[in-house]
Write a protein that holds these residues in place. Structure first.
Motif, mmCIF file in Angstrom:
data_model
loop_
_atom_site.group_PDB
_atom_site.id
_atom_site.type_symbol
_atom_site.label_atom_id
_atom_site.label_comp_id
_atom_site.label_asym_id
_atom_site.label_seq_id
_atom_site.Cartn_x
_atom_site.Cartn_y
_atom_site.Cartn_z
ATOM 1 N N MET A 166 -45.639 -25.909 5.668
ATOM 2 C CA MET A 166 -45.957 -26.964 4.688
ATOM 3 C C MET A 166 -45.184 -28.226 5.058
ATOM 4 N N THR A 167 -45.872 -29.333 5.221
ATOM 5 C CA THR A 167 -45.235 -30.580 5.617
ATOM 6 C C THR A 167 -44.736 -31.344 4.401
ATOM 7 N N GLY A 168 -43.711 -32.174 4.623
ATOM 8 C CA GLY A 168 -43.163 -32.979 3.541
ATOM 9 C C GLY A 168 -43.980 -34.238 3.336
ATOM 10 N N PRO A 169 -43.543 -35.085 2.406
ATOM 11 C CA PRO A 169 -44.280 -36.321 2.131
ATOM 12 C C PRO A 169 -44.245 -37.253 3.334
ATOM 13 N N LEU A 170 -45.317 -38.040 3.492
ATOM 14 C CA LEU A 170 -45.383 -38.983 4.596
ATOM 15 C C LEU A 170 -44.377 -40.112 4.385
ATOM 16 N N THR A 171 -43.856 -40.634 5.482
ATOM 17 C CA THR A 171 -43.001 -41.818 5.406
ATOM 18 C C THR A 171 -43.856 -42.990 4.941
ATOM 19 N N SER A 172 -43.404 -43.670 3.900
ATOM 20 C CA SER A 172 -44.178 -44.779 3.334
ATOM 21 C C SER A 172 -43.633 -46.122 3.823
ATOM 22 N N VAL A 173 -44.542 -47.049 4.078
ATOM 23 C CA VAL A 173 -44.182 -48.344 4.647
ATOM 24 C C VAL A 173 -44.837 -49.465 3.863
ATOM 25 N N LEU A 174 -44.081 -50.501 3.577
ATOM 26 C CA LEU A 174 -44.605 -51.734 2.995
ATOM 27 C C LEU A 174 -44.625 -52.778 4.102
ATOM 28 N N ILE A 175 -45.773 -53.410 4.319
ATOM 29 C CA ILE A 175 -45.915 -54.417 5.372
ATOM 30 C C ILE A 175 -45.836 -55.802 4.749
ATOM 31 N N GLU A 190 -39.753 -53.174 -5.164
ATOM 32 C CA GLU A 190 -39.169 -52.684 -6.418
ATOM 33 C C GLU A 190 -40.135 -51.752 -7.149
ATOM 34 N N ARG A 191 -41.433 -52.025 -7.038
ATOM 35 C CA ARG A 191 -42.416 -51.205 -7.758
ATOM 36 C C ARG A 191 -42.812 -49.957 -6.982
ATOM 37 N N LEU A 192 -42.984 -50.087 -5.665
ATOM 38 C CA LEU A 192 -43.514 -48.983 -4.865
ATOM 39 C C LEU A 192 -42.434 -48.108 -4.239
ATOM 40 N N ARG A 193 -41.227 -48.653 -4.082
ATOM 41 C CA ARG A 193 -40.103 -47.922 -3.475
ATOM 42 C C ARG A 193 -40.478 -47.281 -2.140
ATOM 43 N N PRO A 194 -40.960 -48.065 -1.171
ATOM 44 C CA PRO A 194 -41.318 -47.495 0.134
ATOM 45 C C PRO A 194 -40.062 -47.068 0.889
ATOM 46 N N ASP A 195 -40.242 -46.174 1.853
ATOM 47 C CA ASP A 195 -39.115 -45.766 2.686
ATOM 48 C C ASP A 195 -38.664 -46.915 3.589
ATOM 49 N N VAL A 196 -39.638 -47.667 4.114
ATOM 50 C CA VAL A 196 -39.352 -48.755 5.049
ATOM 51 C C VAL A 196 -40.175 -49.981 4.684
ATOM 52 N N VAL A 197 -39.558 -51.154 4.802
ATOM 53 C CA VAL A 197 -40.285 -52.417 4.661
ATOM 54 C C VAL A 197 -40.312 -53.082 6.033
ATOM 55 N N LEU A 198 -41.509 -53.257 6.584
ATOM 56 C CA LEU A 198 -41.679 -54.014 7.826
ATOM 57 C C LEU A 198 -41.741 -55.482 7.446
ATOM 58 N N MET A 199 -40.701 -56.241 7.800
ATOM 59 C CA MET A 199 -40.537 -57.584 7.260
ATOM 60 C C MET A 199 -40.622 -58.659 8.339
ATOM 61 N N ASP A 200 -41.566 -59.588 8.168
ATOM 62 C CA ASP A 200 -41.618 -60.753 9.041
ATOM 63 C C ASP A 200 -40.518 -61.720 8.611
ATOM 64 N N VAL A 201 -40.072 -62.589 9.516
ATOM 65 C CA VAL A 201 -39.019 -63.542 9.177
ATOM 66 C C VAL A 201 -39.590 -64.800 8.538
ATOM 67 N N ARG A 202 -40.515 -65.446 9.228
ATOM 68 C CA ARG A 202 -41.033 -66.728 8.748
ATOM 69 C C ARG A 202 -42.260 -66.523 7.877
ATOM 70 N N MET A 203 -42.062 -66.694 6.577
ATOM 71 C CA MET A 203 -43.152 -66.603 5.609
ATOM 72 C C MET A 203 -42.989 -67.726 4.598
#
Length: 231
Positions: free
Chosen positions: A1-10, A47-60
């Motif tokens: 049985m596999t665990g939960p997938l790693t979640s990412v916010l882009i 804050e709402r989704l609590r992802p494991d990782v946030v892939l963050m661009d610098v210039r936005m």
């Protein structure tokens, strides 16, 4: 049985970049929790989704990626920020380190490297593109005489590796060479759990926030010399 997938916010202000990243991540079995087009939205979604990782661009637009990283870290979220940027600039690296980013990658990174980076950061390790790490280390080892001897955010207690056991100093040296926990375990012929314990203890003893600061301290203290390679 596999665990939960790693979640990412882009977080990226370009639709085509977000779509491409989503495709890569989902094909590789990662869960994309959401997408943000600017830093403020990235913070709100983190804050709402609590992802494991946030892939963050610098210039936005509006709140940039560095400011958004700082707000995510200050909010005490468990989400780890991996900065993915086109710009290999010292000021971005240093500002991101101060803000609490867990890693830096350039946008020309390969698909496999990107996926591995997400997994590495999600597991609690810091990760830096080699070019970024070289620039970061060079910034400190080439300081003018009389300049501060500590990376940003490091307390005076972390001025050197004193107080470490012989094994912890050895682990710190290997961290300085850029080895992962798995690499260190293989090099020292010890278990991953033991490596993680040594890393946790040395970070606590030296009042370091993460492995990125440990790398810099390894150079600062002379455990690793510029241009040298792991034994």
């Amino acid at each position: 049985m596999t665990g939960p997938l790693t979640s990412v916010l882009i977080a990226d202000d370009q639709d085509v970049v977000r779509s491409g990243l989503r495709l890569i991540l989902e094909v590789e079995g990662l869960a994309v929790a959401g997408e943000a087009g600017d830093g403020a939205q990235a913070v709100a979604l983190a804050e709402r989704l609590r992802p494991d990782v946030v892939l963050m661009d610098v210039r936005m637009p509006g709140t940039d990626g560095i400011a958004a990283t700082r707000r995510i870290v200050e909010a005490g979220l468990d989400s780890r920020v991996l900065i993915l940027t086109t710009f290999d600039l010292d000021e971005h690296v240093l500002a991101g380190l101060r803000a609490g980013a867990s890693g830096f990658l350039l946008k020309d990174v390969g698909r496999r490297q990107l996926v591995e980076a997400v997994h590495t950061v999600a597991a609690g390790e810091a990760l830096f593109a080699q070019s970024v790490l070289r620039r970061l280390v060079a910034h400190y080892v080439a300081r003018p005489a009389g300049s501060p001897a500590r990376p940003p955010g490091v307390s005076p207690a972390a001025a050197g590796p004193g107080g470490l056991t012989a094994r912890e100093r050895e682990v710190l040296q290997l961290i300085g060479y850029g080895l992962s926990n798995a690499d260190i375990a293989a090099e020292l012929v010890i278990s991953m759990a033991t490596v993680k314990t040594h890393v946790r203890h040395l970070l606590q003893k030296l009042a370091l926030r993460d492995r990125a600061q440990a790398v810099i301290l390894a150079y600062e203290s002379g455990l690793v010399m510029p241009g040298s390679s792991a034994p």
